[in-house]
Design an enzyme around this catalytic site. Sequence first.
Site, PDB file in Angstrom:
ATOM      1  N   SER A  67      -4.732  12.104 -19.742  1.00  0.00           N
ATOM      2  CA  SER A  67      -5.783  12.722 -18.936  1.00  0.00           C
ATOM      3  C   SER A  67      -6.573  11.686 -18.130  1.00  0.00           C
ATOM      4  CB  SER A  67      -6.732  13.453 -19.893  1.00  0.00           C
ATOM      5  OG  SER A  67      -7.956  13.703 -19.283  1.00  0.00           O
ATOM      6  N   TYR A  80     -12.557  13.817 -27.363  1.00  0.00           N
ATOM      7  CA  TYR A  80     -11.275  13.987 -26.667  1.00  0.00           C
ATOM      8  C   TYR A  80     -10.890  12.697 -25.937  1.00  0.00           C
ATOM      9  CZ  TYR A  80      -7.951  15.887 -23.204  1.00  0.00           C
ATOM     10  OH  TYR A  80      -6.841  16.122 -22.411  1.00  0.00           O
TER      11      TYR A  80
HETATM   12  N1  LIG Z   1      -4.944  21.396 -18.996  1.00  0.00           N
HETATM   13  C1  LIG Z   1      -5.503  20.304 -18.467  1.00  0.00           C
HETATM   14  O1  LIG Z   1      -6.357  20.388 -17.562  1.00  0.00           O
HETATM   15  C2  LIG Z   1      -5.075  18.942 -18.952  1.00  0.00           C
HETATM   16  C3  LIG Z   1      -5.509  17.827 -18.221  1.00  0.00           C
HETATM   17  C4  LIG Z   1      -5.134  16.562 -18.665  1.00  0.00           C
HETATM   18  C5  LIG Z   1      -4.325  16.426 -19.773  1.00  0.00           C
HETATM   19  N2  LIG Z   1      -3.923  17.541 -20.467  1.00  0.00           N
HETATM   20  C6  LIG Z   1      -3.081  17.350 -21.648  1.00  0.00           C
HETATM   21  O2  LIG Z   1      -1.926  18.149 -21.521  1.00  0.00           O
HETATM   22  C7  LIG Z   1      -1.382  18.398 -22.808  1.00  0.00           C
HETATM   23  C8  LIG Z   1      -0.947  19.855 -22.899  1.00  0.00           C
HETATM   24  O3  LIG Z   1      -2.095  20.689 -22.822  1.00  0.00           O
HETATM   25  P1  LIG Z   1      -2.105  22.103 -22.049  1.00  0.00           P
HETATM   26  O4  LIG Z   1      -3.148  22.005 -21.007  1.00  0.00           O
HETATM   27  O5  LIG Z   1      -0.736  22.501 -21.694  1.00  0.00           O
HETATM   28  O6  LIG Z   1      -2.732  23.031 -23.185  1.00  0.00           O
HETATM   29  P2  LIG Z   1      -2.120  24.140 -24.157  1.00  0.00           P
HETATM   30  O7  LIG Z   1      -1.426  25.204 -23.396  1.00  0.00           O
HETATM   31  O8  LIG Z   1      -3.248  24.519 -25.046  1.00  0.00           O
HETATM   32  O9  LIG Z   1      -1.017  23.322 -24.979  1.00  0.00           O
HETATM   33  C9  LIG Z   1      -1.345  22.492 -26.054  1.00  0.00           C
HETATM   34  C10 LIG Z   1      -0.097  22.377 -26.913  1.00  0.00           C
HETATM   35  O10 LIG Z   1      -0.366  21.457 -27.980  1.00  0.00           O
HETATM   36  C11 LIG Z   1       0.047  22.074 -29.184  1.00  0.00           C
HETATM   37  N3  LIG Z   1      -0.753  21.617 -30.302  1.00  0.00           N
HETATM   38  C12 LIG Z   1      -2.102  21.680 -30.442  1.00  0.00           C
HETATM   39  N4  LIG Z   1      -2.465  21.230 -31.653  1.00  0.00           N
HETATM   40  C13 LIG Z   1      -1.324  20.891 -32.299  1.00  0.00           C
HETATM   41  C14 LIG Z   1      -1.045  20.388 -33.587  1.00  0.00           C
HETATM   42  N5  LIG Z   1      -2.021  20.162 -34.494  1.00  0.00           N
HETATM   43  N6  LIG Z   1       0.251  20.144 -33.932  1.00  0.00           N
HETATM   44  C15 LIG Z   1       1.237  20.399 -33.045  1.00  0.00           C
HETATM   45  N7  LIG Z   1       1.037  20.874 -31.805  1.00  0.00           N
HETATM   46  C16 LIG Z   1      -0.227  21.119 -31.454  1.00  0.00           C
HETATM   47  C17 LIG Z   1      -0.151  23.565 -28.958  1.00  0.00           C
HETATM   48  O11 LIG Z   1       0.722  24.311 -29.785  1.00  0.00           O
HETATM   49  P3  LIG Z   1       0.302  25.094 -31.141  1.00  0.00           P
HETATM   50  O12 LIG Z   1      -1.069  25.642 -30.937  1.00  0.00           O
HETATM   51  O13 LIG Z   1       1.380  26.123 -31.238  1.00  0.00           O
HETATM   52  O14 LIG Z   1       0.388  24.060 -32.209  1.00  0.00           O
HETATM   53  C18 LIG Z   1       0.296  23.709 -27.514  1.00  0.00           C
HETATM   54  O15 LIG Z   1       1.686  23.885 -27.454  1.00  0.00           O
HETATM   55  C19 LIG Z   1      -2.475  17.987 -23.808  1.00  0.00           C
HETATM   56  O16 LIG Z   1      -2.130  16.754 -24.396  1.00  0.00           O
HETATM   57  C20 LIG Z   1      -3.713  17.831 -22.943  1.00  0.00           C
HETATM   58  O17 LIG Z   1      -4.612  16.883 -23.480  1.00  0.00           O
HETATM   59  C21 LIG Z   1      -4.272  18.793 -20.074  1.00  0.00           C
END
Ligand SMILES: NC(=O)c1ccc[n+]([C@@H]2O[C@H](COP(=O)([O-])OP(=O)(O)OC[C@H]3O[C@@H](n4cnc5c(N)ncnc54)[C@H](OP(=O)(O)O)[C@@H]3O)[C@@H](O)[C@H]2O)c1
Length: 282
Positions: free
Chosen positions: A169, A182
Amino acid sequence: MMGVIHAGYRLLLGPSWSRVAPARLEAAVGDRVVLVTGASSGIGAGTAELLAGAGAHVLLAARRLDRLQGLADRITASGGRATAYGVDLADPEAVDQLVADVLADHGRVDVVVSNAGKSIRRSLAATEGRFHDVTRTDSVNYLGPARLLSGLLPGMRARGAGHVVNVSSLNVDLPVAQWAGYSASKAAFETWLRCVAPEVRRDGVRVTSIHFPLVHTEMSAPTYDARLPGLTVEAAAEVIGRALVHRPRLLVPWWVRPVALAASVAQGPYEAVQAQVLRWSR
Ligand SMILES: NC(=O)c1ccc[n+]([C@@H]2O[C@H](COP(=O)([O-])OP(=O)(O)OC[C@H]3O[C@@H](n4cnc5c(N)ncnc54)[C@H](OP(=O)(O)O)[C@@H]3O)[C@@H](O)[C@H]2O)c1
């Protein structure tokens, strides 16, 4: 109108954030075994679909096994290869079990897209009495992924090939108020990788970190209005696809480095401005 705003936003990220030709992605990941963590939703699910469409055998990991299995079934039904693994990255034994299972089932992992993550936007005051949230965020965003890679990198190094893509991020470059838990967890994993990357590069294994801006997903929805300019899941997956082809060490929007440099040189004013904004928004 929204389309124009979103297109302008893509331009602001720079050319290295655009999609690559499908044939190049197929050459990079076709027949490779690719583990995607956090594949039950958002960026991870979109990436798994893209890579499976390009010929990779995708291993889908997250806690919600029903969702992973649904995605694996859809991929398989359309002629791709996918296997689902339920895992809680905050549980060290479950992480070790995942390593053992994927190696036993497939013999190797060629690529890891370390994408699973937990987001938490919380002020210091609101963290009072809830420090377990900080600890858990560290477990999911830093300790779990580092443990997973510690189990998978030896095989990649022994084969002299492999690629790790860390989905990170902009908070790592530009830490801001109310995102301490975070940002620190993401920065910790990034620092771990910065130390590990040269060690494994010597053995032919490459590491890429992508510092994403806002991507509209389940994670960002409670914090950011859907009308704000941001990437779609599909666009974010294409960026990961591009990283798998070009294997850069770091992918950040072009303007972030100068802004981060200015913020670190003028750290006092940078923090004073944030403090003023917090006063106004009280
Ligand atoms: N969305 C943004 O604006 C943004 C910006 C910068 C970076 N990111 C990064 O992008 C990545 C993906 O996020 P997203 O935005 O796609 O959100 P998301 O749809 O909420 O996806 C998060 C994923 O992480 C998994 N997860 C969460 N806790 C977990 C655990 N304890 N063990 C195993 N898996 C776990 C969730 O699956 P389960 O709940 O099924 O476990 C889900 O598949 C993250 O690392 C986030 O920090 C996102």
